[in-house]
Design a protein around this motif. Structure first.
Motif, mmCIF file in Angstrom:
data_model
loop_
_atom_site.group_PDB
_atom_site.id
_atom_site.type_symbol
_atom_site.label_atom_id
_atom_site.label_comp_id
_atom_site.label_asym_id
_atom_site.label_seq_id
_atom_site.Cartn_x
_atom_site.Cartn_y
_atom_site.Cartn_z
ATOM 1 N N MET A 125 -11.159 2.406 -8.125
ATOM 2 C CA MET A 125 -10.829 1.746 -6.865
ATOM 3 C C MET A 125 -10.393 0.298 -7.090
ATOM 4 S SD MET A 125 -13.962 3.128 -4.619
ATOM 5 C CE MET A 125 -13.577 4.151 -3.243
ATOM 6 N N VAL A 126 -11.147 -0.419 -7.911
ATOM 7 C CA VAL A 126 -10.790 -1.804 -8.204
ATOM 8 C C VAL A 126 -9.459 -1.856 -8.952
ATOM 9 C CG1 VAL A 126 -11.476 -3.860 -9.494
ATOM 10 C CG2 VAL A 126 -13.150 -2.634 -8.137
ATOM 11 N N GLY A 127 -9.216 -0.901 -9.839
ATOM 12 C CA GLY A 127 -7.939 -0.842 -10.538
ATOM 13 C C GLY A 127 -6.772 -0.659 -9.584
ATOM 14 N N ASN A 128 -6.955 0.209 -8.579
ATOM 15 C CA ASN A 128 -5.899 0.398 -7.576
ATOM 16 C C ASN A 128 -5.659 -0.872 -6.775
ATOM 17 O OD1 ASN A 128 -5.124 2.982 -8.156
ATOM 18 N ND2 ASN A 128 -6.466 3.919 -6.644
ATOM 19 N N LEU A 129 -6.730 -1.553 -6.386
ATOM 20 C CA LEU A 129 -6.585 -2.799 -5.639
ATOM 21 C C LEU A 129 -5.892 -3.876 -6.463
ATOM 22 C CD1 LEU A 129 -9.976 -3.074 -3.744
ATOM 23 C CD2 LEU A 129 -7.715 -2.833 -2.747
ATOM 24 N N VAL A 130 -6.276 -3.999 -7.733
ATOM 25 C CA VAL A 130 -5.653 -4.999 -8.607
ATOM 26 C C VAL A 130 -4.192 -4.664 -8.843
ATOM 27 C CG1 VAL A 130 -5.674 -5.914 -10.956
ATOM 28 C CG2 VAL A 130 -7.797 -5.718 -9.680
ATOM 29 N N GLU A 131 -3.885 -3.388 -9.022
ATOM 30 C CA GLU A 131 -2.490 -2.978 -9.224
ATOM 31 C C GLU A 131 -1.643 -3.293 -7.993
ATOM 32 O OE1 GLU A 131 0.064 1.122 -9.863
ATOM 33 O OE2 GLU A 131 -2.093 1.133 -10.199
ATOM 34 N N PHE A 132 -2.187 -3.020 -6.801
ATOM 35 C CA PHE A 132 -1.457 -3.322 -5.568
ATOM 36 C C PHE A 132 -1.249 -4.824 -5.417
ATOM 37 C CE2 PHE A 132 -1.461 -4.432 -1.034
ATOM 38 C CZ PHE A 132 -0.305 -3.758 -0.648
ATOM 39 N N ALA A 133 -2.297 -5.600 -5.670
ATOM 40 C CA ALA A 133 -2.184 -7.061 -5.534
ATOM 41 C C ALA A 133 -1.207 -7.628 -6.553
ATOM 42 C CB ALA A 133 -3.555 -7.708 -5.686
ATOM 43 N N THR A 134 -1.238 -7.121 -7.780
ATOM 44 C CA THR A 134 -0.314 -7.595 -8.812
ATOM 45 C C THR A 134 1.126 -7.255 -8.459
ATOM 46 O OG1 THR A 134 -2.044 -7.292 -10.461
ATOM 47 C CG2 THR A 134 0.199 -7.514 -11.272
ATOM 48 N N ALA B 275 -0.346 -1.086 2.205
ATOM 49 C CA ALA B 275 -1.715 -1.614 2.219
ATOM 50 C C ALA B 275 -2.645 -0.704 3.019
ATOM 51 C CB ALA B 275 -1.724 -3.030 2.797
ATOM 52 N N PHE B 276 -2.201 -0.251 4.197
ATOM 53 C CA PHE B 276 -3.035 0.636 5.003
ATOM 54 C C PHE B 276 -3.247 1.976 4.312
ATOM 55 C CE2 PHE B 276 -1.732 -1.835 8.951
ATOM 56 C CZ PHE B 276 -2.939 -2.504 9.001
ATOM 57 N N GLY B 277 -2.224 2.470 3.633
ATOM 58 C CA GLY B 277 -2.381 3.713 2.881
ATOM 59 C C GLY B 277 -3.424 3.578 1.787
ATOM 60 N N LEU B 278 -3.408 2.442 1.089
ATOM 61 C CA LEU B 278 -4.402 2.199 0.037
ATOM 62 C C LEU B 278 -5.803 2.070 0.630
ATOM 63 C CD1 LEU B 278 -4.892 1.707 -2.978
ATOM 64 C CD2 LEU B 278 -4.532 -0.716 -2.530
ATOM 65 N N VAL B 279 -5.925 1.382 1.755
ATOM 66 C CA VAL B 279 -7.232 1.222 2.399
ATOM 67 C C VAL B 279 -7.772 2.576 2.852
ATOM 68 C CG1 VAL B 279 -8.365 0.311 4.473
ATOM 69 C CG2 VAL B 279 -6.924 -1.165 3.082
ATOM 70 N N ILE B 280 -6.921 3.406 3.439
ATOM 71 C CA ILE B 280 -7.355 4.732 3.890
ATOM 72 C C ILE B 280 -7.767 5.588 2.703
ATOM 73 C CG2 ILE B 280 -6.523 6.893 4.921
ATOM 74 C CD1 ILE B 280 -4.920 5.118 6.874
ATOM 75 N N LEU B 281 -7.020 5.518 1.612
ATOM 76 C CA LEU B 281 -7.354 6.279 0.413
ATOM 77 C C LEU B 281 -8.705 5.856 -0.147
ATOM 78 C CD1 LEU B 281 -6.318 8.291 -1.812
ATOM 79 C CD2 LEU B 281 -5.560 6.242 -3.023
ATOM 80 N N LEU B 282 -8.917 4.559 -0.295
ATOM 81 C CA LEU B 282 -10.164 4.071 -0.872
ATOM 82 C C LEU B 282 -11.354 4.315 0.060
ATOM 83 C CD1 LEU B 282 -8.974 0.737 -2.515
ATOM 84 C CD2 LEU B 282 -9.233 2.983 -3.560
ATOM 85 N N ALA B 283 -11.163 4.099 1.344
ATOM 86 C CA ALA B 283 -12.252 4.339 2.290
ATOM 87 C C ALA B 283 -12.584 5.826 2.381
ATOM 88 C CB ALA B 283 -11.886 3.802 3.668
ATOM 89 N N GLY B 284 -11.578 6.669 2.261
ATOM 90 C CA GLY B 284 -11.819 8.107 2.296
ATOM 91 C C GLY B 284 -12.674 8.571 1.142
#
Length: 89
Positions: free
Chosen positions: A69-78, A13-22
């Motif tokens: 970005m939304v696709g990555n978030l949805v994929e992670f949540a799924t 989750a933190f890796g995804l947040v850092i990627l998207l925020a970056g």
């Protein structure tokens, strides 16, 4: 649920947040640096000069990369939702 699993989920989750925020912050930082160099070279000390270009670049970045970005978030949540039985059991 072991502590190792919790740490693994949080690290993903933190890796995804850092990627998207970056991807949101880096273009704004680059534009801010370019404008700061321009201001230093021309001795223009207007604070509002940096705000509008950074805002526009951030909005353009969000408009171009928002779908990804939304696709990555949805994929992670799924993936997380589908792995709940494995994580608990």
């Amino acid at each position: 649920m072991t502590p190792e699993i919790v740490v693994d989920v949080f690290s993903q989750a933190f890796g995804l947040v850092i990627l998207l925020a970056g991807f949101i912050l880096l273009p704004g930082l680059v534009i801010g640096l370019i404008i700061a160099i321009f201001q230093a070279a021309t001795s223009i000390n207007e604070q509002t000069l940096t705000f509008l270009p950074r805002l526009l670049v951030t909005l353009l970045t969000l408009s171009f990369l928002g779908h990804w970005m939304v696709g990555n978030l949805v994929e992670f949540a799924t993936t997380l939702y589908n792995s709940i039985p494995e994580l608990i059991g």
